[in-house]
Design a protein around this motif. Sequence first.
Motif, short mmCIF file in Angstrom:
data_model
loop_
_atom_site.label_atom_id
_atom_site.label_comp_id
_atom_site.label_asym_id
_atom_site.label_seq_id
_atom_site.Cartn_x
_atom_site.Cartn_y
_atom_site.Cartn_z
N GLU A 1 -4.73 -3.70 -3.68
CA GLU A 1 -5.69 -4.67 -4.10
C GLU A 1 -5.12 -5.56 -5.23
OE1 GLU A 1 -8.00 -5.75 -2.30
OE2 GLU A 1 -8.14 -3.94 -0.88
N HIS A 2 -4.36 -4.71 -6.04
CA HIS A 2 -3.90 -5.50 -7.48
C HIS A 2 -2.69 -4.86 -8.03
CE1 HIS A 2 -3.73 -7.92 -11.19
NE2 HIS A 2 -3.52 -6.72 -11.71
N GLY B 1 0.64 -1.23 -0.02
CA GLY B 1 0.07 0.09 -0.05
C GLY B 1 0.85 1.27 0.14
N CYS B 2 0.10 2.17 0.30
CA CYS B 2 0.80 3.66 0.27
C CYS B 2 0.10 4.72 0.95
CB CYS B 2 0.92 4.24 -1.07
SG CYS B 2 -0.63 4.46 -2.11
N GLU C 1 -15.48 3.38 -0.55
CA GLU C 1 -15.39 2.04 -1.35
C GLU C 1 -15.19 1.84 -2.71
OE1 GLU C 1 -17.25 0.09 1.05
OE2 GLU C 1 -17.05 1.78 2.41
N LYS C 2 -14.77 2.72 -3.14
CA LYS C 2 -14.42 2.36 -4.83
C LYS C 2 -13.02 1.89 -4.85
CE LYS C 2 -17.23 5.85 -6.56
NZ LYS C 2 -17.50 7.02 -7.52
N LEU C 3 -12.74 1.46 -6.14
CA LEU C 3 -11.31 0.67 -6.35
C LEU C 3 -10.45 2.19 -7.06
CD1 LEU C 3 -9.44 -1.49 -6.09
CD2 LEU C 3 -10.33 -2.23 -8.56
N TYR C 4 -9.38 2.40 -6.81
CA TYR C 4 -8.57 3.59 -7.28
C TYR C 4 -7.46 3.20 -7.95
CZ TYR C 4 -11.60 6.59 -4.39
OH TYR C 4 -12.75 7.01 -3.74
N MET D 1 -0.84 0.60 -9.53
CA MET D 1 -1.52 -0.60 -8.73
C MET D 1 -3.01 0.11 -8.54
SD MET D 1 0.24 0.29 -4.76
CE MET D 1 1.90 0.03 -5.57
N GLU D 2 -3.88 -0.90 -8.13
CA GLU D 2 -5.14 -0.81 -7.74
C GLU D 2 -5.38 -0.65 -6.21
OE1 GLU D 2 -7.60 -3.52 -9.87
OE2 GLU D 2 -6.98 -2.68 -11.94
#
Length: 122
Positions: free
Chosen positions: A89-90, A41-42, A55-58, A72-73
Amino acid sequence: MNPIENNDKRYFHRIHFAGEATLSCEEKTWSCEIIDLSLKGCLLRFESPWEESLEKLYTLTLPLSEETQIKMELTTTHVVGNKVGFKCEHIDIDSISELRRLVELNLGNSALLERDLLALSE
């Protein structure tokens, strides 16, 4: 009385990284400053307080050179004003290779990197 406990339960070493990046989600894009990075992460700083969905994917895009970038996601883990923590997450194989090299160079200790990689696989 119990002794003071260390509540820091991170399994990944963070590296301080002063760099500009771009975060995007759907049609929105934000410029941000990377405070620190890890394999999982970061922590990012934005110009104004973060008021976007938790809640969203960034998607984070961190350019390292003209030819190389880390992508990265992420999902949001915590927000404190304009500082936001994200969990990876990915990440694609090219980006994880670049991130691994960056972390290894900054840690200066391959044993610490191996510990982080083991934690990532669990």
